[in-house]
Design a protein around this motif. Structure first.
Motif, PDB file in Angstrom:
ATOM      1  N   CYS A 108       4.391   5.803  -2.768  1.00  0.00           N
ATOM      2  CA  CYS A 108       3.444   6.896  -2.478  1.00  0.00           C
ATOM      3  C   CYS A 108       3.232   6.966  -0.972  1.00  0.00           C
ATOM      4  O   CYS A 108       3.764   6.149  -0.219  1.00  0.00           O
ATOM      5  N   ILE A 109       2.422   7.925  -0.539  1.00  0.00           N
ATOM      6  CA  ILE A 109       1.790   7.823   0.772  1.00  0.00           C
ATOM      7  C   ILE A 109       0.365   7.386   0.498  1.00  0.00           C
ATOM      8  O   ILE A 109      -0.336   7.975  -0.333  1.00  0.00           O
ATOM      9  N   ASN A 110      -0.048   6.321   1.158  1.00  0.00           N
ATOM     10  CA  ASN A 110      -1.356   5.737   0.851  1.00  0.00           C
ATOM     11  C   ASN A 110      -2.486   6.653   1.317  1.00  0.00           C
ATOM     12  O   ASN A 110      -2.291   7.494   2.208  1.00  0.00           O
ATOM     13  N   PRO A 111      -3.673   6.492   0.714  1.00  0.00           N
ATOM     14  CA  PRO A 111      -4.792   7.396   1.033  1.00  0.00           C
ATOM     15  C   PRO A 111      -5.209   7.408   2.501  1.00  0.00           C
ATOM     16  O   PRO A 111      -5.696   8.429   2.994  1.00  0.00           O
ATOM     17  N   LYS A 112      -4.996   6.305   3.213  1.00  0.00           N
ATOM     18  CA  LYS A 112      -5.403   6.277   4.623  1.00  0.00           C
ATOM     19  C   LYS A 112      -4.637   7.293   5.457  1.00  0.00           C
ATOM     20  O   LYS A 112      -5.104   7.753   6.485  1.00  0.00           O
ATOM     21  N   GLU A 113      -3.410   7.595   5.031  1.00  0.00           N
ATOM     22  CA  GLU A 113      -2.588   8.539   5.787  1.00  0.00           C
ATOM     23  C   GLU A 113      -2.519   9.909   5.113  1.00  0.00           C
ATOM     24  O   GLU A 113      -1.744  10.773   5.546  1.00  0.00           O
ATOM     25  N   ARG A 122       2.768  15.741   2.052  1.00  0.00           N
ATOM     26  CA  ARG A 122       3.673  16.507   1.177  1.00  0.00           C
ATOM     27  C   ARG A 122       5.140  16.221   1.505  1.00  0.00           C
ATOM     28  O   ARG A 122       5.992  16.213   0.618  1.00  0.00           O
ATOM     29  N   GLU A 123       5.415  15.967   2.774  1.00  0.00           N
ATOM     30  CA  GLU A 123       6.788  15.601   3.150  1.00  0.00           C
ATOM     31  C   GLU A 123       7.179  14.283   2.475  1.00  0.00           C
ATOM     32  O   GLU A 123       8.290  14.137   1.958  1.00  0.00           O
ATOM     33  N   VAL A 124       6.235  13.336   2.485  1.00  0.00           N
ATOM     34  CA  VAL A 124       6.510  12.031   1.863  1.00  0.00           C
ATOM     35  C   VAL A 124       6.663  12.185   0.351  1.00  0.00           C
ATOM     36  O   VAL A 124       7.590  11.617  -0.260  1.00  0.00           O
ATOM     37  N   ILE A 125       5.769  12.946  -0.259  1.00  0.00           N
ATOM     38  CA  ILE A 125       5.854  13.147  -1.716  1.00  0.00           C
ATOM     39  C   ILE A 125       7.211  13.754  -2.088  1.00  0.00           C
ATOM     40  O   ILE A 125       7.794  13.411  -3.125  1.00  0.00           O
ATOM     41  N   SER A 126       7.740  14.590  -1.206  1.00  0.00           N
ATOM     42  CA  SER A 126       9.012  15.259  -1.524  1.00  0.00           C
ATOM     43  C   SER A 126      10.196  14.291  -1.524  1.00  0.00           C
ATOM     44  O   SER A 126      11.223  14.567  -2.151  1.00  0.00           O
ATOM     45  N   ILE A 127      10.070  13.151  -0.819  1.00  0.00           N
ATOM     46  CA  ILE A 127      11.207  12.206  -0.799  1.00  0.00           C
ATOM     47  C   ILE A 127      11.071  11.112  -1.858  1.00  0.00           C
ATOM     48  O   ILE A 127      12.031  10.380  -2.123  1.00  0.00           O
ATOM     49  N   ILE A 128       9.905  10.988  -2.468  1.00  0.00           N
ATOM     50  CA  ILE A 128       9.703   9.930  -3.474  1.00  0.00           C
ATOM     51  C   ILE A 128      10.691  10.039  -4.636  1.00  0.00           C
ATOM     52  O   ILE A 128      11.238   9.011  -5.083  1.00  0.00           O
ATOM     53  N   PRO A 129      10.987  11.246  -5.149  1.00  0.00           N
ATOM     54  CA  PRO A 129      11.947  11.319  -6.268  1.00  0.00           C
ATOM     55  C   PRO A 129      13.310  10.702  -5.948  1.00  0.00           C
ATOM     56  O   PRO A 129      14.013  10.255  -6.868  1.00  0.00           O
ATOM     57  N   ASP A 130      13.675  10.637  -4.657  1.00  0.00           N
ATOM     58  CA  ASP A 130      14.951  10.016  -4.299  1.00  0.00           C
ATOM     59  C   ASP A 130      14.954   8.518  -4.615  1.00  0.00           C
ATOM     60  O   ASP A 130      16.019   7.900  -4.709  1.00  0.00           O
ATOM     61  N   VAL A 146      11.325  -0.050  -9.018  1.00  0.00           N
ATOM     62  CA  VAL A 146      10.167   0.848  -8.883  1.00  0.00           C
ATOM     63  C   VAL A 146       9.448   0.981 -10.230  1.00  0.00           C
ATOM     64  O   VAL A 146      10.038   1.415 -11.217  1.00  0.00           O
ATOM     65  N   LEU A 147       8.163   0.588 -10.239  1.00  0.00           N
ATOM     66  CA  LEU A 147       7.377   0.640 -11.471  1.00  0.00           C
ATOM     67  C   LEU A 147       6.629   1.958 -11.635  1.00  0.00           C
ATOM     68  O   LEU A 147       6.227   2.306 -12.744  1.00  0.00           O
ATOM     69  N   GLY A 148       6.376   2.662 -10.534  1.00  0.00           N
ATOM     70  CA  GLY A 148       5.616   3.899 -10.664  1.00  0.00           C
ATOM     71  C   GLY A 148       5.104   4.406  -9.330  1.00  0.00           C
ATOM     72  O   GLY A 148       5.661   4.084  -8.270  1.00  0.00           O
ATOM     73  N   ILE A 149       4.039   5.194  -9.393  1.00  0.00           N
ATOM     74  CA  ILE A 149       3.450   5.834  -8.221  1.00  0.00           C
ATOM     75  C   ILE A 149       2.194   5.063  -7.809  1.00  0.00           C
ATOM     76  O   ILE A 149       1.272   4.882  -8.608  1.00  0.00           O
ATOM     77  N   GLY A 150       2.138   4.608  -6.563  1.00  0.00           N
ATOM     78  CA  GLY A 150       0.972   3.860  -6.105  1.00  0.00           C
ATOM     79  C   GLY A 150       1.230   3.194  -4.748  1.00  0.00           C
ATOM     80  O   GLY A 150       2.364   3.146  -4.295  1.00  0.00           O
ATOM     81  N   GLU A 151       0.152   2.678  -4.078  1.00  0.00           N
ATOM     82  CA  GLU A 151      -1.185   2.820  -4.558  1.00  0.00           C
ATOM     83  C   GLU A 151      -1.792   4.092  -3.975  1.00  0.00           C
ATOM     84  O   GLU A 151      -2.098   4.174  -2.791  1.00  0.00           O
ATOM     85  N   ILE A 152      -1.939   5.047  -4.903  1.00  0.00           N
ATOM     86  CA  ILE A 152      -2.569   6.310  -4.547  1.00  0.00           C
ATOM     87  C   ILE A 152      -4.083   6.142  -4.674  1.00  0.00           C
ATOM     88  O   ILE A 152      -4.556   5.088  -5.079  1.00  0.00           O
ATOM     89  N   GLY A 153      -4.832   7.179  -4.333  1.00  0.00           N
ATOM     90  CA  GLY A 153      -6.279   7.056  -4.473  1.00  0.00           C
ATOM     91  C   GLY A 153      -7.013   7.747  -3.354  1.00  0.00           C
ATOM     92  O   GLY A 153      -6.575   8.796  -2.865  1.00  0.00           O
ATOM     93  N   LEU A 154      -8.113   7.146  -2.948  1.00  0.00           N
ATOM     94  CA  LEU A 154      -8.941   7.717  -1.891  1.00  0.00           C
ATOM     95  C   LEU A 154      -9.305   6.620  -0.896  1.00  0.00           C
ATOM     96  O   LEU A 154      -9.302   5.439  -1.236  1.00  0.00           O
ATOM     97  N   ASN A 155      -9.627   7.040   0.327  1.00  0.00           N
ATOM     98  CA  ASN A 155     -10.076   6.099   1.344  1.00  0.00           C
ATOM     99  C   ASN A 155     -11.472   6.477   1.839  1.00  0.00           C
ATOM    100  O   ASN A 155     -12.417   5.725   1.706  1.00  0.00           O
ATOM    101  N   LYS A 156     -11.603   7.691   2.398  1.00  0.00           N
ATOM    102  CA  LYS A 156     -12.918   8.163   2.854  1.00  0.00           C
ATOM    103  C   LYS A 156     -13.471   9.273   1.952  1.00  0.00           C
ATOM    104  O   LYS A 156     -14.458   9.916   2.294  1.00  0.00           O
TER     105      LYS A 156
END
Lengths: 78, 258
Positions: free
Chosen positions: B64-69, B77-85, B92-102
């Motif tokens: 993923c791209i972590n919440p801090k960034e 969105r650029e990072v999300i677009s390359i994850i399927p590659d 790879v077990l899945g998507i993470g660690e996604i979430g929130l920071n602030k």
């Protein structure tokens, strides 16, 4: 012994803050208020203290201007 | 573990560790482009498994791209677009660690787009919750975002960094709860065991923080020792430190212990 050490550390910290005239910091007041929970006779002190240190607003903020956190919600940020 | 030395892998092996799972997270600084993440994803899907294998440890990761960034929506969105590659990589077990920071609007937007990515690719989810004063609010916003998605299988989502005031919110909604252990600054081994006594040991795992701050890869073995000191038997300890994480991660077909 471990809890004794930590309690004395908290006392030393409060003395230090006051000695250096830093009692205007909102986190100092949040800490002193949270310490009241230690006098409770009920189990659940940890969650109560964490809740006191939590932002209870419900809507996302407009923009994240910083990445870090401070330990207690700033009462000036409404 | 990109933020740790090879000696840490060796210490984990000596402690009996069979596998590690490494979430995609902050690099200690903000990356300037999607290319930076592309290289990072190669590091955790190609290089880190080899480094761990030298000590007979299986290495798994999350992307993923972590919440801090995530405040920079364009970069996110650029990072999300390359994850399927990388999703089909063996570790790879899945998507993470996604979430929130602030708990910002942009962070929430990117969280929702990550959730959709996981659903679209039938991936498990690992969620990071904010720290300190932001944790309670962030946990509620995250649970709402997950609950609002009708196609999420709650049993395939773990929400990490729970504390005494958020564990019930996570568990009562059917999600797994992660307790990330730190030597002092956040949840300690002793507090984690307290939470197990309060909230039970179903759908809970303990993990050692292995990040850029003061953290200790051996926190889980130290928690096991503390459980033994409290009188818990080997079967209970094995459930917590081994069987529970294996149960959760085995929901991904790629997770296989040698």
């Amino acid at each position: 012994m471990d809890a004794r050490i930590k309690l004395i550390d908290v006392a030393a910290f409060l003395d230090r803050v006051e000695r250096h005239g830093q009692t205007d910091d909102y986190r100092y007041h949040a800490l002193k208020e949270a310490i009241n929970e230690l006098q409770s006779d009920e189990i659940g002190r940890v969650a109560k203290i964490l809740n006191r240190f939590s932002d209870h607003s419900t809507e996302p903020i407009d923009k994240a201007d910083i990445q870090g956190a401070f330990g207690a919600p700033n009462p000036n940020n409404k | 573990m990109v933020s740790r030395t090879t000696a840490d892998y060796e210490s984990l092996a000596y402690a009996g560790c069979k596998a590690v799972n490494e979430p995609a997270f902050w690099a200690g600084f903000d990356r300037s482009s999607g290319d930076g993440f592309y290289d990072y994803f190669r590091q955790i899907t190609e290089y880190e498994p080899k480094r761990a294998a030298k000590f007979c440890i299986d290495h798994y990761c999350w992307l993923c791209i972590n919440p801090k960034e995530a405040e920079d929506v364009g970069l996110a969105r650029e990072v999300i677009s390359i994850i399927p590659d990388f999703i089909q990589c063996d570790n790879v077990l899945g998507i993470g660690e996604i979430g929130l920071n602030k708990n910002s609007k942009n962070e929430l937007l990117i969280l929702e787009e990550h959730i959709q990515l996981a659903v679209d690719h039938d991936q498990m989810i690992l969620v990071h919750t904010p720290h300190l004063e932001d944790k309670l609010k962030g946990t509620k916003l995250i649970v709402d975002a997950l609950n609002n998605h009708s196609k999420i299988d709650h049993s395939k989502v773990i929400i990490d960094h729970v504390e005494e005031h958020t564990a019930k919110i996570v568990l009562s909604n059917g999600y797994w709860a992660g307790m990330t252990l730190y030597p002092e600054s956040k949840v300690t081994p002793n507090r984690a065991i307290d939470m197990l006594e309060i909230f039970g040991n179903e759908n809970v795992w303990l993990n050692s923080a292995c990040d850029w701050g003061i953290s200790d890869p051996l926190s889980v073995p130290k928690a096991a020792l503390e459980m033994r000191r409290r009188g818990y038997d080997d079967e209970y300890i094995d459930d917590i430190v081994y069987k529970n994480p294996v149960k959760f991660m085995s929901q991904c077909d790629k997770f296989k212990l040698r």
